[in-house]
Design a protein around this motif. Structure first.
Motif, PDB file in Angstrom:
ATOM      1  N   GLN A 165       0.802  -1.213   0.000  1.00  0.00           N
ATOM      2  CA  GLN A 165       0.000   0.000   0.000  1.00  0.00           C
ATOM      3  C   GLN A 165       0.840   1.269   0.000  1.00  0.00           C
ATOM      4  N   SER A 166       2.141   1.143   0.185  1.00  0.00           N
ATOM      5  CA  SER A 166       3.008   2.317   0.159  1.00  0.00           C
ATOM      6  C   SER A 166       3.351   2.693  -1.276  1.00  0.00           C
ATOM      7  N   ALA A 167       3.799   3.920  -1.469  1.00  0.00           N
ATOM      8  CA  ALA A 167       4.244   4.338  -2.803  1.00  0.00           C
ATOM      9  C   ALA A 167       5.348   3.427  -3.312  1.00  0.00           C
ATOM     10  N   PHE A 168       6.243   3.013  -2.415  1.00  0.00           N
ATOM     11  CA  PHE A 168       7.373   2.169  -2.813  1.00  0.00           C
ATOM     12  C   PHE A 168       6.894   0.791  -3.255  1.00  0.00           C
ATOM     13  N   GLY A 169       6.003   0.213  -2.473  1.00  0.00           N
ATOM     14  CA  GLY A 169       5.496  -1.108  -2.831  1.00  0.00           C
ATOM     15  C   GLY A 169       4.689  -1.108  -4.103  1.00  0.00           C
ATOM     16  N   LEU A 170       3.843  -0.106  -4.279  1.00  0.00           N
ATOM     17  CA  LEU A 170       3.002  -0.036  -5.474  1.00  0.00           C
ATOM     18  C   LEU A 170       3.837   0.127  -6.732  1.00  0.00           C
ATOM     19  N   VAL A 171       4.809   1.032  -6.670  1.00  0.00           N
ATOM     20  CA  VAL A 171       5.666   1.260  -7.844  1.00  0.00           C
ATOM     21  C   VAL A 171       6.506   0.024  -8.136  1.00  0.00           C
ATOM     22  N   CYS A 172       7.051  -0.596  -7.104  1.00  0.00           N
ATOM     23  CA  CYS A 172       7.886  -1.780  -7.324  1.00  0.00           C
ATOM     24  C   CYS A 172       7.087  -2.941  -7.913  1.00  0.00           C
ATOM     25  N   GLU A 173       5.853  -3.127  -7.441  1.00  0.00           N
ATOM     26  CA  GLU A 173       5.029  -4.193  -8.004  1.00  0.00           C
ATOM     27  C   GLU A 173       4.635  -3.896  -9.441  1.00  0.00           C
ATOM     28  N   ALA A 174       4.388  -2.625  -9.742  1.00  0.00           N
ATOM     29  CA  ALA A 174       4.097  -2.259 -11.134  1.00  0.00           C
ATOM     30  C   ALA A 174       5.307  -2.520 -12.017  1.00  0.00           C
ATOM     31  N   LEU A 175       6.493  -2.203 -11.511  1.00  0.00           N
ATOM     32  CA  LEU A 175       7.709  -2.461 -12.284  1.00  0.00           C
ATOM     33  C   LEU A 175       7.944  -3.952 -12.444  1.00  0.00           C
ATOM     34  N   ARG A 176       7.550  -4.745 -11.438  1.00  0.00           N
ATOM     35  CA  ARG A 176       7.658  -6.204 -11.570  1.00  0.00           C
ATOM     36  C   ARG A 176       6.791  -6.689 -12.734  1.00  0.00           C
ATOM     37  N   LEU A 177       5.553  -6.210 -12.799  1.00  0.00           N
ATOM     38  CA  LEU A 177       4.664  -6.604 -13.896  1.00  0.00           C
ATOM     39  C   LEU A 177       5.240  -6.192 -15.242  1.00  0.00           C
ATOM     40  N   PHE A 205      13.162   3.277  -3.268  1.00  0.00           N
ATOM     41  CA  PHE A 205      12.485   2.282  -4.099  1.00  0.00           C
ATOM     42  C   PHE A 205      13.321   1.021  -4.275  1.00  0.00           C
ATOM     43  N   CYS A 206      14.611   1.201  -4.496  1.00  0.00           N
ATOM     44  CA  CYS A 206      15.463   0.017  -4.646  1.00  0.00           C
ATOM     45  C   CYS A 206      15.617  -0.719  -3.316  1.00  0.00           C
ATOM     46  N   GLY A 207      15.657   0.051  -2.212  1.00  0.00           N
ATOM     47  CA  GLY A 207      15.742  -0.587  -0.903  1.00  0.00           C
ATOM     48  C   GLY A 207      14.527  -1.444  -0.623  1.00  0.00           C
ATOM     49  N   PHE A 208      13.354  -0.933  -0.951  1.00  0.00           N
ATOM     50  CA  PHE A 208      12.132  -1.709  -0.766  1.00  0.00           C
ATOM     51  C   PHE A 208      12.146  -2.950  -1.666  1.00  0.00           C
ATOM     52  N   ALA A 209      12.470  -2.751  -2.938  1.00  0.00           N
ATOM     53  CA  ALA A 209      12.442  -3.863  -3.892  1.00  0.00           C
ATOM     54  C   ALA A 209      13.431  -4.952  -3.502  1.00  0.00           C
ATOM     55  N   GLU A 210      14.632  -4.570  -3.093  1.00  0.00           N
ATOM     56  CA  GLU A 210      15.658  -5.556  -2.737  1.00  0.00           C
ATOM     57  C   GLU A 210      15.262  -6.360  -1.500  1.00  0.00           C
ATOM     58  N   ALA A 211      14.551  -5.702  -0.579  1.00  0.00           N
ATOM     59  CA  ALA A 211      14.086  -6.430   0.607  1.00  0.00           C
ATOM     60  C   ALA A 211      12.973  -7.401   0.264  1.00  0.00           C
ATOM     61  N   ARG A 212      12.216  -7.087  -0.739  1.00  0.00           N
ATOM     62  CA  ARG A 212      11.072  -7.919  -1.129  1.00  0.00           C
ATOM     63  C   ARG A 212      11.482  -9.001  -2.125  1.00  0.00           C
ATOM     64  N   PRO A 214      15.253  -9.617  -4.258  1.00  0.00           N
ATOM     65  CA  PRO A 214      16.560  -9.122  -4.704  1.00  0.00           C
ATOM     66  C   PRO A 214      16.712  -9.028  -6.215  1.00  0.00           C
ATOM     67  N   SER A 215      16.120  -9.962  -6.937  1.00  0.00           N
ATOM     68  CA  SER A 215      16.258  -9.913  -8.404  1.00  0.00           C
ATOM     69  C   SER A 215      15.520  -8.713  -8.984  1.00  0.00           C
ATOM     70  N   LEU A 216      14.356  -8.381  -8.397  1.00  0.00           N
ATOM     71  CA  LEU A 216      13.623  -7.202  -8.852  1.00  0.00           C
ATOM     72  C   LEU A 216      14.407  -5.940  -8.503  1.00  0.00           C
ATOM     73  N   GLY A 217      14.981  -5.913  -7.314  1.00  0.00           N
ATOM     74  CA  GLY A 217      15.776  -4.755  -6.929  1.00  0.00           C
ATOM     75  C   GLY A 217      16.934  -4.518  -7.883  1.00  0.00           C
ATOM     76  N   ALA A 218      17.592  -5.602  -8.278  1.00  0.00           N
ATOM     77  CA  ALA A 218      18.721  -5.485  -9.208  1.00  0.00           C
ATOM     78  C   ALA A 218      18.248  -4.974 -10.566  1.00  0.00           C
ATOM     79  N   TRP A 219      17.085  -5.457 -11.013  1.00  0.00           N
ATOM     80  CA  TRP A 219      16.544  -5.024 -12.307  1.00  0.00           C
ATOM     81  C   TRP A 219      16.185  -3.529 -12.278  1.00  0.00           C
TER      82      TRP A 219
END
Length: 491
Positions: A165-177, A205-212, A214-219
């Motif tokens: 529900q955070s800006a970081f999570g929403l953006v990271c999940e959109a980038l995953r898709l 954003f990268c900190g959130f993605a890497e915690a969730r 790591p491969s998404l964070g790297a991308w």
């Protein structure tokens, strides 16, 4: 009788109202903005509105994204849908008549009330090529060392959610898709008052993605660009009384009018991974390095705003304009800008800091804007380190006088009681302060606030001179009031 605002009524508005000079039916959203508040609508949305009037730019409309649940979000979403995303912006000048215009760049709005999964799907749309943010200075969860605060309870909880529900999570999940579907990335552009806000956004954003994942964070680190930007425009909060006042003056029945000064500036690092609008054609300054502009604005305009807000509230004022009628306040601001801050800066070649300082004071004097001191002084736990921290540290390191800064912070500490020297109440909000922080701020020990983590890196802990001046000012303010203390400071 006022005309309700919508696409159907644009041609029926008073002739004094400037309306979009492009066909909105041909506009699609290429920018998604998170945090559709007054500042965004008076600043970035206006720039995009001007861009849409240019040839071949119709793909750069704005999708508004509302991520905070509650009554306020429900009302905002309803207003945007009722008015087809349109709103009026009244620009006030110190010298010329006000200009009222309808801004048409927000062509769609998606609310968290529709479900956070809906927000993610919209951000994942291949048409979205830039995601912009105004989530406040304290909204990035970056600690004093520049690291993302994974242990913050809000972030820790969001990392556990299947649908964040955070800006970081929403953006990271959109980038995953987008990654999984081969769509490619979008640019993430911070428009908040943070030093090196592009770096801060990347860390968050990268900190959130890497915690969730790591491969998404790297991308994201490899593919998403996080340009820095510097934004500048005074856009006050809008009260119910302001809504009535603005609508009476415009002749438009607008559920969400905004107003601002006539000045605006936007400096952006030209680094966009998925294309960008013709920013340069509407006055956006595209630069390789935004930092020099950033430091001038944050340490002069924003810092002066902070100084006048805390001192003004302490004395008993409620608007910037009212405080600027006090020659003692003006004199202190001049000394702060010209004597304390300007000598410490290395400005860009096209910025004269003396002229910049004079323009800051001119902007503050605008009676029509009437910006609220409570709005500016609120959230100081996030703002003070950004706007005053570097200046205080450099003054201490240089062995220079720190009286103005110590007096400002003494007023800030005294304002924690939410009552001015005359006994009149005000309401300062501190969303980034914990209960322990607020207890320290309000402690009987007058030096206690200097131990708060917000002062980490300022140098105040090791400066006996600063601490003694801070405590002495607090005692003097309590005994005689800030107005008399300020008068004595100026001889």
């Amino acid at each position: 009788m006022k005309t309700h605002l919508s696409n159907a009524t644009l041609e029926k508005l008073p002739v004094t109202v400037v309306t979009p000079d492009y066909d909105r039916t041909k506009v699609s959203a290429g920018v998604a903005h998170i945090g559709v508040g007054n500042f965004h609508r008076a600043h970035q949305a206006l720039y995009l509105d001007r861009i849409l009037a240019l040839p071949s730019q119709e793909a750069w409309g704005i999708l508004g994204v509302g991520i905070r649940q509650g009554k306020r979000e429900t009302g905002r979403a309803e207003a945007f849908h009722k008015q087809d995303g349109l709103f009026t912006l009244t620009e006030f000048s110190p010298d010329d008549p006000a200009v009222v215009r309808v801004v048409g760049s927000i062509v769609d709005y998606v609310s968290c009330n529709e479900g956070y999964d809906a927000l993610i799907r919209r951000l994942a749309d291949p048409a979205i090529r830039i995601v912009t943010l105004t989530i406040t200075e304290g909204g990035y969860f970056i600690d004093a060392d520049g690291a993302f605060m994974l242990d913050d309870p809000f972030i820790a909880e969001d990392l556990k959610r299947d649908i964040p529900q955070s800006a970081f999570g929403l953006v990271c999940e959109a980038l995953r898709l987008r990654r999984d579907e081969g769509v490619g990335p979008f640019t993430v552009l911070s428009c908040d008052n943070l030093q090196h806000n592009g770096t801060a956004a990347q860390s968050a954003f990268c900190g959130f993605a890497e915690a969730r994942d790591p491969s998404l964070g790297a991308w994201i680190r490899e593919n998403v660009s996080f340009p820095s930007s510097m934004v500048d425009r005074i856009a006050p909060s809008v009260t119910d009384a302001d809504v009535a006042r603005l609508n009476d003056a415009s002749g438009v029945e607008d559920l969400t009018p905004v107003y601002s000064e006539d000045f605006r500036q936007w400096v952006v690092e030209d680094a966009f991974c998925a294309g960008r609008p013709e920013f340069e054609a509407v006055g956006v300054q595209l630069r390789v390095d935004v930092a020099p502009y950033e430091q001038v604005k944050l340490r002069m305009l924003n810092a002066a705003h902070t100084v006048v807000s805390h001192i003004g509230l302490r004395i008993g004022y409620r608007t910037v304009h009212a405080a600027m009628q006090d020659l003692r306040v003006v004199s202190l601001l001049e000394s702060f800008l010209d004597g304390d801050v300007a000598p410490l800066l290395t400005p860009p070649d096209d910025v004269d800091v003396g002229e910049y300082a004079r323009n800051v004071l001119r902007r503050f004097r605008s009676a029509a804007v009437g910006d609220q001191l409570e709005r500016i002084a609120s959230d100081s736990f996030a703002k003070l380190p950004v706007f005053l921290g570097t200046t205080v540290r450099e003054l201490i390191d240089a062995g220079r006088d720190i009286s103005l800064e110590a007096f400002t912070l003494a007023c800030w500490a005294e304002n924690a009681a939410n009552v001015d020297d005359k006994g009149a109440p005000f309401d300062l909000r501190e969303p980034n302060a914990s209960d322990a922080d607020l207890a320290t701020l309000r402690a009987d020990d007058l030096a206690a606030p200097l131990s708060l983590t917000l002062f980490d890196g300022w140098g105040v802990a090791g400066s006996e001179s600063f601490a003694s001046r801070f405590v002495a000012f607090r005692k003097d303010i309590r005994e005689r009031g800030a107005a008399k203390v300020l008068a004595d400071m100026q001889g």
